[in-house]
Every structure is written in structure tokens, then in C-alpha cells.
Design an enzyme around this catalytic site. Sequence first.
Site, mmCIF file in Angstrom:
data_model
loop_
_atom_site.group_PDB
_atom_site.id
_atom_site.type_symbol
_atom_site.label_atom_id
_atom_site.label_comp_id
_atom_site.label_asym_id
_atom_site.label_seq_id
_atom_site.Cartn_x
_atom_site.Cartn_y
_atom_site.Cartn_z
ATOM 1 N N PRO A 97 43.463 77.572 74.643
ATOM 2 C CA PRO A 97 44.533 76.883 75.372
ATOM 3 C C PRO A 97 44.411 77.058 76.890
ATOM 4 O O PRO A 97 44.970 76.265 77.655
ATOM 5 C CB PRO A 97 45.816 77.561 74.864
ATOM 6 C CG PRO A 97 45.441 78.182 73.564
ATOM 7 C CD PRO A 97 43.989 78.557 73.686
ATOM 8 N N GLU A 124 44.528 86.206 67.039
ATOM 9 C CA GLU A 124 45.208 86.100 68.338
ATOM 10 C C GLU A 124 44.255 85.663 69.442
ATOM 11 O O GLU A 124 44.661 85.435 70.583
ATOM 12 C CB GLU A 124 45.840 87.444 68.723
ATOM 13 C CG GLU A 124 47.107 87.795 67.965
ATOM 14 C CD GLU A 124 48.170 86.708 68.074
ATOM 15 O OE1 GLU A 124 48.377 86.178 69.174
ATOM 16 O OE2 GLU A 124 48.770 86.380 67.034
ATOM 17 N N ARG A 162 29.608 60.009 68.622
ATOM 18 C CA ARG A 162 29.769 58.548 68.628
ATOM 19 C C ARG A 162 29.285 57.906 69.928
ATOM 20 O O ARG A 162 29.125 56.694 69.993
ATOM 21 C CB ARG A 162 31.202 58.141 68.285
ATOM 22 C CG ARG A 162 32.229 58.413 69.337
ATOM 23 C CD ARG A 162 33.623 58.313 68.748
ATOM 24 N NE ARG A 162 33.946 56.982 68.221
ATOM 25 C CZ ARG A 162 34.223 55.927 68.967
ATOM 26 N NH1 ARG A 162 34.207 56.022 70.280
ATOM 27 N NH2 ARG A 162 34.525 54.772 68.430
ATOM 28 N N ASP A 177 35.738 50.931 74.305
ATOM 29 C CA ASP A 177 36.799 51.860 73.911
ATOM 30 C C ASP A 177 37.629 52.329 75.105
ATOM 31 O O ASP A 177 37.190 52.261 76.259
ATOM 32 C CB ASP A 177 36.187 53.105 73.250
ATOM 33 C CG ASP A 177 35.716 52.815 71.831
ATOM 34 O OD1 ASP A 177 36.229 51.861 71.224
ATOM 35 O OD2 ASP A 177 34.829 53.548 71.360
HETATM 36 N N1 SAH Z 1 46.998 83.859 71.212
HETATM 37 C C1 SAH Z 1 46.425 82.654 71.684
HETATM 38 C C2 SAH Z 1 46.215 81.635 70.564
HETATM 39 C C3 SAH Z 1 45.201 82.062 69.561
HETATM 40 S S1 SAH Z 1 44.942 80.840 68.361
HETATM 41 C C4 SAH Z 1 47.333 82.017 72.712
HETATM 42 O O1 SAH Z 1 48.554 82.176 72.609
HETATM 43 O O2 SAH Z 1 46.843 81.347 73.630
HETATM 44 C C5 SAH Z 1 43.335 81.217 67.754
HETATM 45 C C6 SAH Z 1 42.178 80.442 68.331
HETATM 46 O O3 SAH Z 1 42.407 79.065 68.172
HETATM 47 C C7 SAH Z 1 41.934 80.621 69.816
HETATM 48 O O4 SAH Z 1 41.172 81.773 70.075
HETATM 49 C C8 SAH Z 1 41.170 79.352 70.165
HETATM 50 O O5 SAH Z 1 39.784 79.477 69.914
HETATM 51 C C9 SAH Z 1 41.760 78.340 69.198
HETATM 52 N N2 SAH Z 1 42.760 77.480 69.846
HETATM 53 C C10 SAH Z 1 44.098 77.594 69.760
HETATM 54 N N3 SAH Z 1 44.729 76.631 70.455
HETATM 55 C C11 SAH Z 1 43.764 75.880 71.014
HETATM 56 C C12 SAH Z 1 43.769 74.731 71.852
HETATM 57 N N4 SAH Z 1 44.900 74.183 72.287
HETATM 58 N N5 SAH Z 1 42.596 74.217 72.226
HETATM 59 C C13 SAH Z 1 41.422 74.754 71.823
HETATM 60 N N6 SAH Z 1 41.353 75.853 71.025
HETATM 61 C C14 SAH Z 1 42.498 76.411 70.622
#
Ligand code: SAH
Length: 264
Positions: A97, A124, A162, A177
Site C-alpha cells: 500500500p 502483516e 496484453r 483502450d
Molecule cells: N500491514 C500492512 C498490510 C499487509 S497486507 C498495511 O497495513 O499496510 C499483506 C500484503 O499484501 C502486503 O505485504 C502486500 O504485499 C500486499 N498488499 C496489501 N495491500 C496492497 C495494495 N493495496 N497493493 C499492493 N499490495 C498490497
Amino acid sequence: MRFDILTLFPELFTPFLHNGINRRAFESGQVELCFWNPRDFADGQYRRVDDRPFGGGPGMVMMVEPLARCLEAARLARAEAQADAADVPAPVVLFSPIGRRLDHPQVARWAQGAGAVLVCGRYEGIDQRFIDSFVTHQVSLGDFVLSGGEIAALALLDAVARLQPGVLGDAGSHQQDSFNPALGGLLDCPHYTRPEVWTGPGGDMAVPEVLLSGHHARIQRFRREASLGVTAGARPDVLESARTQGALSKADEAWLATHVPRKL
Ligand code: SAH
């Protein structure tokens, strides 16, 4: 191009690779995928890949050692396969994120490169020391939290595949697109197919007549105006950036001036 994917759940990828239009890209090796499971690089009888967070708190954290060994193996394999140009180490992408939100310009760049190592987090997240030591790019799918990076990795791979030459049946059809610079980065126009008239819940709905006219130039203009209208309504920011990039013609601006009031 080659992508090496570090994931605890490689089987999640399988259905996406052998179905739909993109299977050509993956099955031909045009976009080569190699999966690496950090669990195969973990110690002990239980091959542990996660542990409790220092400082306490909920959830588990992916341990740095199995990940680092897994990455080393992937890099070695890339070097042996000469997947990257000499002296150009493969980018290491972590889905998170924190990352920059994935968009067309990023996808287009990955689609033209030699590939990358993609790291899918779980739990996490992963030990920060791995990120600080190895990760070169962080990519987000949007402002929400997934339970793992796999869906984000699949989104990137799908979008990259794609764009490969010959993958879409109609050569160059991806240029029609949404977000493609060939259309000035605008959103796609609405589409229609048979029947010409469909009786919906609100009565008969006919296809816009111009699409049945066979008049190519008029159809082109209709689609362009539909794109302009859709983009102005749904994504004024996208329209504005098309404007600043000089992607709107005089005819486009004239249509917008009479159909879409500009905010002062
Ligand atoms: N504790 C973290 C979320 C972990 S979720 C936080 O609050 O930011 C577990 C994994 O999912 C992350 O390590 C990441 O690789 C993936 N992930 C979660 N949300 C994502 C998103 N919006 N975009 C890309 N990968 C994501």
C-alpha cells in the site's frame, strides 16, 4: 522478458496463466514466469517463514532470511539465463500500500523492459530490513488492503501481457483502450453489439444509429466524442492531462465547449 515471482502461494497464479487471451503470452514464454517460494528457503522441520513482530502487536511478519535466500536464488537464475542486460540488475518490486498506484504509464514501461523480480507480501507485511536492502520499486493496487501481494502481481502481469505484440487477436487493438496514448490517454467509448434493438426493463433500446451507417469517418468522430464525454464526466483529471499534453484537437475542444461546460 522474464518475471521471477516470490510468493508463498504460487498456485494462486495458475488459473490466470492458462485462460483467456493472455495465455498466449505466458505459454509461449513471451512473458516468462518463474515462481520462487520463500518456504523452500526456510530453516527447520517446519520451514517457518513468519514470526511475531518485535514490539508486540497483532499478526505475523515475513522473516527476512528465507526471503533474502529466495531472492538470491532468483537473481542467480536470472543471471544464468541472461535475463537482464549486463550490469543492469533486475528491479525488485514489492507490492505494498506504500507504493505508487499502478497506472498505464507504469505498465507500459514494464511491458517494454526485461522483466523484474516481484515480491508478494503476506500477513502483516515483510521485515523492513529486506525492503531497505533489496527493494527498488514499491507498487500499490489502490488505497485499500489486500491479504497478499499476489493479486497485485497478477494485475501487473495481466496488464503487461496484453500489451505484448501479437497477444490481442487484433494487432494494435490495445491502442483503442482506455489510457492509451494513441487515444490521447482518454477513456474508451461505449461499445455495442447485436441485437440492434434490445428490449430492456425500460423499453426498447436501440444502438446509436451512426454505428450502423458504415460511414467510417462519422463513426470515428462519434467514438471520439463519446470518449471525450465519458472522460469529462468520469475522470475530469484525465481529460485535463490530455489537454495539457496537447492530445486534444481543435475539433475535440469545439465539441467539449458546446457539450461539456467548463468549471471556472
Ligand atoms: N500491514 C500492512 C498490510 C499487509 S497486507 C498495511 O497495513 O499496510 C499483506 C500484503 O499484501 C502486503 O505485504 C502486500 O504485499 C500486499 N498488499 C496489501 N495491500 C496492497 C495494495 N493495496 N497493493 C499492493 N499490495 C498490497
